[in-house]
Design a protein around this motif. Structure first.
Motif, PDB file in Angstrom:
ATOM      1  N   VAL A 181      -6.739   0.925  -1.022  1.00  0.00           N
ATOM      2  CA  VAL A 181      -5.964  -0.055  -0.253  1.00  0.00           C
ATOM      3  C   VAL A 181      -6.859  -1.233   0.104  1.00  0.00           C
ATOM      4  O   VAL A 181      -8.031  -1.063   0.429  1.00  0.00           O
ATOM      5  CB  VAL A 181      -5.412   0.593   1.039  1.00  0.00           C
ATOM      6  CG1 VAL A 181      -4.750  -0.446   1.936  1.00  0.00           C
ATOM      7  CG2 VAL A 181      -4.434   1.705   0.691  1.00  0.00           C
ATOM      8  N   PHE A 182      -6.314  -2.451  -0.005  1.00  0.00           N
ATOM      9  CA  PHE A 182      -7.026  -3.632   0.466  1.00  0.00           C
ATOM     10  C   PHE A 182      -6.095  -4.441   1.351  1.00  0.00           C
ATOM     11  O   PHE A 182      -4.888  -4.234   1.355  1.00  0.00           O
ATOM     12  CB  PHE A 182      -7.573  -4.469  -0.703  1.00  0.00           C
ATOM     13  CG  PHE A 182      -6.522  -5.095  -1.583  1.00  0.00           C
ATOM     14  CD1 PHE A 182      -6.048  -6.378  -1.317  1.00  0.00           C
ATOM     15  CD2 PHE A 182      -6.022  -4.412  -2.677  1.00  0.00           C
ATOM     16  CE1 PHE A 182      -5.082  -6.957  -2.129  1.00  0.00           C
ATOM     17  CE2 PHE A 182      -5.061  -4.985  -3.499  1.00  0.00           C
ATOM     18  CZ  PHE A 182      -4.592  -6.261  -3.219  1.00  0.00           C
ATOM     19  N   PHE A 183      -6.675  -5.338   2.138  1.00  0.00           N
ATOM     20  CA  PHE A 183      -5.923  -6.087   3.137  1.00  0.00           C
ATOM     21  C   PHE A 183      -6.050  -7.587   2.898  1.00  0.00           C
ATOM     22  O   PHE A 183      -7.100  -8.057   2.476  1.00  0.00           O
ATOM     23  CB  PHE A 183      -6.445  -5.763   4.546  1.00  0.00           C
ATOM     24  CG  PHE A 183      -6.464  -4.298   4.823  1.00  0.00           C
ATOM     25  CD1 PHE A 183      -7.612  -3.554   4.580  1.00  0.00           C
ATOM     26  CD2 PHE A 183      -5.339  -3.660   5.285  1.00  0.00           C
ATOM     27  CE1 PHE A 183      -7.623  -2.188   4.801  1.00  0.00           C
ATOM     28  CE2 PHE A 183      -5.352  -2.297   5.513  1.00  0.00           C
ATOM     29  CZ  PHE A 183      -6.489  -1.556   5.277  1.00  0.00           C
ATOM     30  N   VAL A 184      -4.983  -8.308   3.183  1.00  0.00           N
ATOM     31  CA  VAL A 184      -5.012  -9.765   3.133  1.00  0.00           C
ATOM     32  C   VAL A 184      -5.058 -10.237   4.574  1.00  0.00           C
ATOM     33  O   VAL A 184      -4.155  -9.954   5.362  1.00  0.00           O
ATOM     34  CB  VAL A 184      -3.765 -10.330   2.419  1.00  0.00           C
ATOM     35  CG1 VAL A 184      -3.788 -11.852   2.456  1.00  0.00           C
ATOM     36  CG2 VAL A 184      -3.698  -9.828   0.991  1.00  0.00           C
ATOM     37  N   GLU A 185      -6.134 -10.898   4.918  1.00  0.00           N
ATOM     38  CA  GLU A 185      -6.333 -11.383   6.277  1.00  0.00           C
ATOM     39  C   GLU A 185      -6.118 -12.880   6.316  1.00  0.00           C
ATOM     40  O   GLU A 185      -6.439 -13.583   5.369  1.00  0.00           O
ATOM     41  CB  GLU A 185      -7.745 -11.051   6.750  1.00  0.00           C
ATOM     42  CG  GLU A 185      -8.042  -9.565   6.719  1.00  0.00           C
ATOM     43  CD  GLU A 185      -9.509  -9.263   6.909  1.00  0.00           C
ATOM     44  OE1 GLU A 185     -10.347 -10.159   6.682  1.00  0.00           O
ATOM     45  OE2 GLU A 185      -9.811  -8.117   7.260  1.00  0.00           O
ATOM     46  N   ALA A 219       0.808  -1.221   0.000  1.00  0.00           N
ATOM     47  CA  ALA A 219       0.000   0.000   0.000  1.00  0.00           C
ATOM     48  C   ALA A 219       0.841   1.270   0.000  1.00  0.00           C
ATOM     49  O   ALA A 219       0.446   2.272  -0.580  1.00  0.00           O
ATOM     50  CB  ALA A 219      -0.947  -0.006   1.193  1.00  0.00           C
ATOM     51  N   GLY A 220       2.000   1.248   0.612  1.00  0.00           N
ATOM     52  CA  GLY A 220       2.824   2.444   0.711  1.00  0.00           C
ATOM     53  C   GLY A 220       3.688   2.740  -0.502  1.00  0.00           C
ATOM     54  O   GLY A 220       4.380   3.759  -0.541  1.00  0.00           O
ATOM     55  N   ALA A 221       3.640   1.890  -1.520  1.00  0.00           N
ATOM     56  CA  ALA A 221       4.468   2.099  -2.715  1.00  0.00           C
ATOM     57  C   ALA A 221       4.014   3.350  -3.459  1.00  0.00           C
ATOM     58  O   ALA A 221       2.818   3.628  -3.564  1.00  0.00           O
ATOM     59  CB  ALA A 221       4.400   0.884  -3.633  1.00  0.00           C
TER      60      ALA A 221
END
Length: 109
Positions: free
Chosen positions: A79-83, A12-14
């Motif tokens: 942004v998305f998250f991998v849980e 996400a920070g790229a």
């Protein structure tokens, strides 16, 4: 999307204007380099680290800078998250869903 365009997943920070050449995952934008069809791009959550946050970037075929050796995104997702849980890894965009549902939006210049 056109021939040679592709989608890349980066942390996400790229910086979308200076993406490295080794994304965490990538796919041709139309499913093949020839871009003969349109459809949905699918990424396996196993390609990404559980607990990580990412964005998908649309990279046009001519977006590589030989000077900086980086790519510039023409559009980026939210942004998305991998849980990770005991059953499997899930990808979510923060909404109550088991799948990534994210749209690309033009970058702000």
């Amino acid at each position: 999307a056109a021939t040679g365009d592709w989608a890349a997943i980066h942390p996400a920070g790229a910086d979308p204007s200076a993406l490295r050449t080794d994304p965490d995952a990538w796919r041709w934008s139309c499913g093949s380099r020839a871009c003969l069809s349109y459809g949905t791009l699918a990424f396996d959550s196993g390609e990404l680290d559980p607990g990580g946050s990412y964005r998908v970037h649309l990279i046009l075929a001519d977006a590589y800078s030989w000077q900086t050796q980086t790519y510039t995104a023409s559009a980026s997702s939210e942004v998305f998250f991998v849980e990770s849980n005991s059953r499997a890894s899930n990808i979510s965009s923060g909404a109550p869903t088991d799948a990534l549902t994210s749209t690309l939006s033009p970058k702000k210049i």
